[in-house]
Design an enzyme around this catalytic site. Structure first.
Site, PDB file in Angstrom:
ATOM      1  N   SER A  13       0.870  -1.190   0.000  1.00  0.00           N
ATOM      2  CA  SER A  13       0.000   0.000   0.000  1.00  0.00           C
ATOM      3  C   SER A  13       0.900   1.230   0.000  1.00  0.00           C
ATOM      4  CB  SER A  13      -0.837  -0.029   1.289  1.00  0.00           C
ATOM      5  OG  SER A  13      -1.451   1.214   1.516  1.00  0.00           O
ATOM      6  N   TYR A  46      -1.796  -0.787  10.486  1.00  0.00           N
ATOM      7  CA  TYR A  46      -1.855  -1.177   9.067  1.00  0.00           C
ATOM      8  C   TYR A  46      -0.573  -0.756   8.353  1.00  0.00           C
ATOM      9  CZ  TYR A  46      -3.747  -1.262   4.252  1.00  0.00           C
ATOM     10  OH  TYR A  46      -3.970  -1.507   2.907  1.00  0.00           O
TER      11      TYR A  46
END
Ligand code: NAP
Length: 254
Positions: free
Chosen positions: A145, A158
């Site tokens: 990401s 995350y």
């Protein structure tokens, strides 16, 4: 097979029942790849496999919890047993968490993010690398990401996990390049999937606008735009690329 073909390749996609993984499965099977979808979500996974097979593609579903090593072992055994050697692994299964400052994130949330997003990638990479070593090569594509290459305020657990995915990608790429195994990562910013729809549903209108226009293109990515890049990585046209992070972010990190 031409350099830009995936026809006949066996591609294993974790988290392939939804969002980016599902679009990637649809695109790759349309282009002639044989796909194993490994996912926790049995209902959506089986429905997608039925749709692909009805449309003339070849796909199989196998239930897996990537955070459990025995479950990952069983996934690989089943995938190889049914569709043969795996040419490409797409490590896509992942979870996020509710946006909160670090001090408000429960330890359990942090541990869960590491279990799925890091341990899951680790277990799948170990299975894939051992298998690809035996078969003379392959390609591992890890979905990280932009949160894996820069700060992600309110998403620290995350972000920590996605940084780890980039670290695993780079180290493995260097270690296994000599064995004809490539390892690359894909780093999207916000993409229109159930994961992001869930985040949007928790924000007020101002927050939603800020998230959607967080990049210079002022829009969310579409899952098809990520699937297209992943599908290209699956071809020999990307054959000199390894240890790389492909950033698809509408210019967010430029
Ligand atoms: P998604 O629509 O939520 O799909 C993720 C899939 O993974 C779901 O089917 C989910 O099943 C499955 N899954 C969750 N935990 C699992 C586990 N332990 N074992 C096996 N499968 C599991 O997500 P997405 O947005 O397509 O995201 C795909 C990947 O891209 C993730 O790694 C995500 O972090 C990354 N990514 C997404 C974005 C974005 O904006 N969407 C941006 C950057 C990176 P359930 O439905 O049962 O949970």
């Amino acid at each position: 097979m031409s350099d830009n073909s995936v026809a006949g390749k066996h591609i294993l996609i974790t988290g392939g029942a939804s969002g980016i993984g599902a679009e990637t499965a649809l695109l790759l099977t349309k282009r002639g790849a044989r796909v194993t979808i490994g996912d926790l979500n049995e209902v959506d996974g089986k429905t997608l496999v039925e749709r692909i097979n009805d449309e003339g593609g070849q796909a199989r579903f196998c239930k897996v919890d990537v955070s459990v090593s025995q479950s990952v072992e069983a996934l690989f055994a089943s995938a190889i047993g049914e569709l043969g050697n795996i040419d490409v692994l797409i490590n896509n299964a992942g979870i996020d968490h509710d946006p909160k400052f670090m001090l408000e994130i429960e330890d359990a949330t942090f541990h869960k993010n590491i279990a799925v997003n890091v341990n899951g990638v680790w277990y799948c990479m170990k299975q894939a690398l051992a298998h690809m070593l035996e078969n003379g090569g392959g390609h591992v594509i890890n979905i990280s990401s932009v949160a894996g290459i820069r700060a992600a305020p309110t998403l620290s657990a995350y972000s920590a996990a996605k940084h780890a995915v980039v670290g695993l990608t780079k180290s493995a790429a260097v270690e296994y390049a000599r064995y004809n195994i490539r390892v690359n990562a894909v780093c999207p910013s916000f993409v229109r999937t159930p994961m992001v729809e869930h985040v949007l549903s928790k924000l007020n209108e101002r927050g939603q606008k800020a998230l959607i226009s967080a990049n210079p293109m002022k829009r969310l990515g579409e899952p098809q735009e990520i699937a297209g890049a992943i599908a290209w990585l699956c071809t020999a046209e990307s054959s000199f690329m390894t240890g790389h992070t492909v950033v698809l972010d509408g210019g967010m990190t430029a």
